[in-house]
Design a protein around this motif. Sequence first.
Motif, short mmCIF file in Angstrom:
data_model
loop_
_atom_site.label_atom_id
_atom_site.label_comp_id
_atom_site.label_asym_id
_atom_site.label_seq_id
_atom_site.Cartn_x
_atom_site.Cartn_y
_atom_site.Cartn_z
N LEU A 142 10.65 36.64 -19.27
CA LEU A 142 9.28 37.13 -19.29
C LEU A 142 8.33 36.11 -18.64
CD1 LEU A 142 9.09 38.77 -22.86
CD2 LEU A 142 9.08 39.94 -20.64
N ASN A 143 8.57 34.83 -18.95
CA ASN A 143 7.76 33.79 -18.32
C ASN A 143 7.93 33.80 -16.80
OD1 ASN A 143 6.64 32.84 -20.71
ND2 ASN A 143 8.33 31.39 -21.06
N THR A 146 6.10 36.60 -15.32
CA THR A 146 4.65 36.31 -15.24
C THR A 146 4.32 35.47 -14.01
OG1 THR A 146 4.52 36.38 -17.67
CG2 THR A 146 2.72 35.30 -16.48
N ASP A 147 5.18 34.45 -13.78
CA ASP A 147 4.96 33.61 -12.59
C ASP A 147 5.10 34.42 -11.31
OD1 ASP A 147 4.59 31.47 -14.28
OD2 ASP A 147 6.67 30.73 -14.12
N ASP A 149 4.63 37.62 -10.90
CA ASP A 149 3.48 38.52 -10.77
C ASP A 149 2.26 37.75 -10.24
OD1 ASP A 149 4.89 40.70 -11.62
OD2 ASP A 149 4.21 40.59 -13.70
N ASN A 150 2.10 36.56 -10.74
CA ASN A 150 0.96 35.75 -10.29
C ASN A 150 1.11 35.38 -8.81
OD1 ASN A 150 -1.50 34.11 -10.99
ND2 ASN A 150 -0.14 32.44 -10.32
N SER A 190 9.48 40.21 -7.02
CA SER A 190 8.96 40.88 -8.22
C SER A 190 9.88 42.03 -8.65
CB SER A 190 7.55 41.41 -7.94
OG SER A 190 7.05 42.11 -9.07
N GLU A 194 11.95 42.10 -12.13
CA GLU A 194 11.82 43.25 -13.05
C GLU A 194 13.17 43.87 -13.37
OE1 GLU A 194 9.32 47.43 -13.44
OE2 GLU A 194 9.05 46.12 -11.70
#
Length: 417
Positions: A142-143, A146-147, A149-150, A190, A194
């Motif tokens: 999940l971390n 997040t990276d 996605d950023n 990404s 996912e």
Amino acid sequence: MDRVIEKKKWSKKRILTIVGIVALAGLIFASIYFTSGGSKLNVDTERITVSEVKKGVFQETIPVNGVVLPETSIYLDAVEGGRVEEKYVEDGTIMKKGQPILRLSNTDLELSLVNQETAVYNLLTQMQISRNAAQQNTINNLNQMTDVDNDLKEAKRLYDLNKHLYENKAIGSQEYKQSEIKYNYQVEKSKLTEQILQQDSASNKQQLAQAQQSYQGSQNALAVMRKKVGDLIVRSPVDGQLTSLDAEVGQSKNKGERLGQIDVMGSYKVRVDVDEHYLSRIYAGLKGHFDFAGKNYELEIRKVYSQIVNGRFQVDMIFTGKIPEGVRRGQTLQILLALSDERESLLLAKGGFYQQTGGNWVFKLSKDGSTAYRVDIQLGNQNPDYYEVVSGLEPGDKVVTSSYENYDKMQELVLKK
């Protein structure tokens, strides 16, 4: 002068000879007479029994003995083998369902329970470790997501800006292409991240389900093992009376060995022994009756055991009406078992004559009662009181029914009062 002496015709010697011959002839005649069945015998009427032939209701019955047993008995067998450590009750105790009877010990079984419990606890610990590791892996993914996605947002912002500048010829194509390539890379990264996260989630669910299934199987095995150890305490399966308890402290009992039985109180059956001669005529539904405490009670055959042991077989009879008060388990009852329905017949009272005649003939009294002479008869079925007359006698005939042991060779009896 000589005188002629006249010879006697009947000398003493001649007379004695004739008398001897006559006596011998008489003995021979008497012997022939007696052996030819034409003999007579004087009989005192007080020494014989005379019965009258009559019409009446006849039912063929046989006397049998039955033992009172509980209608329902549940046997107690050792579910698990072991050594008898303690007896909580004695034979004959009235039990409640679930009440302990005795306790066995089995160290192998108890050790297996400990090992099974340890295995379950180890499995539970391993499941917790695996669950923690899976959770940590999910957090890391999940971390990472997040990276990604950023980075994707930043690459898109830069790409959109460069695209606008490129269209206005504010920047060169090289710089625009670099931002475009970086943006496309972040898009693919990404998607991959996912996909990895989805696979990780599915894998975690599968592992969790397998672990749960394995744990449940271990728990079931532990429950079975605990029940096996629990079965070392033998308990009453129903309310009833404990009988035939065969166990003493220190005695070893094998698995499946009979320990005793519980008799359900309040309902009884009668186990009856019957001669094998009647096997073909005995079936479920036949009725019988007996006297108990001055009252008559009826029974009915419920089950026939066709196995023959020592010339006899057994049937179970149940009470068709009220059960006698005071009847007890093991009590013997004398029962008349009916083999036929009631019918109108010609009846002759039973007596000792049958042993000598086999029912083929009897001494029938004359009309004046002064003599009794042989007549051939035919008898049919019988019950404890009467024979059924088939032929040879009529209603009102009087017959000597006592034993013929002393005059079964006689042809006629002269009755003296």
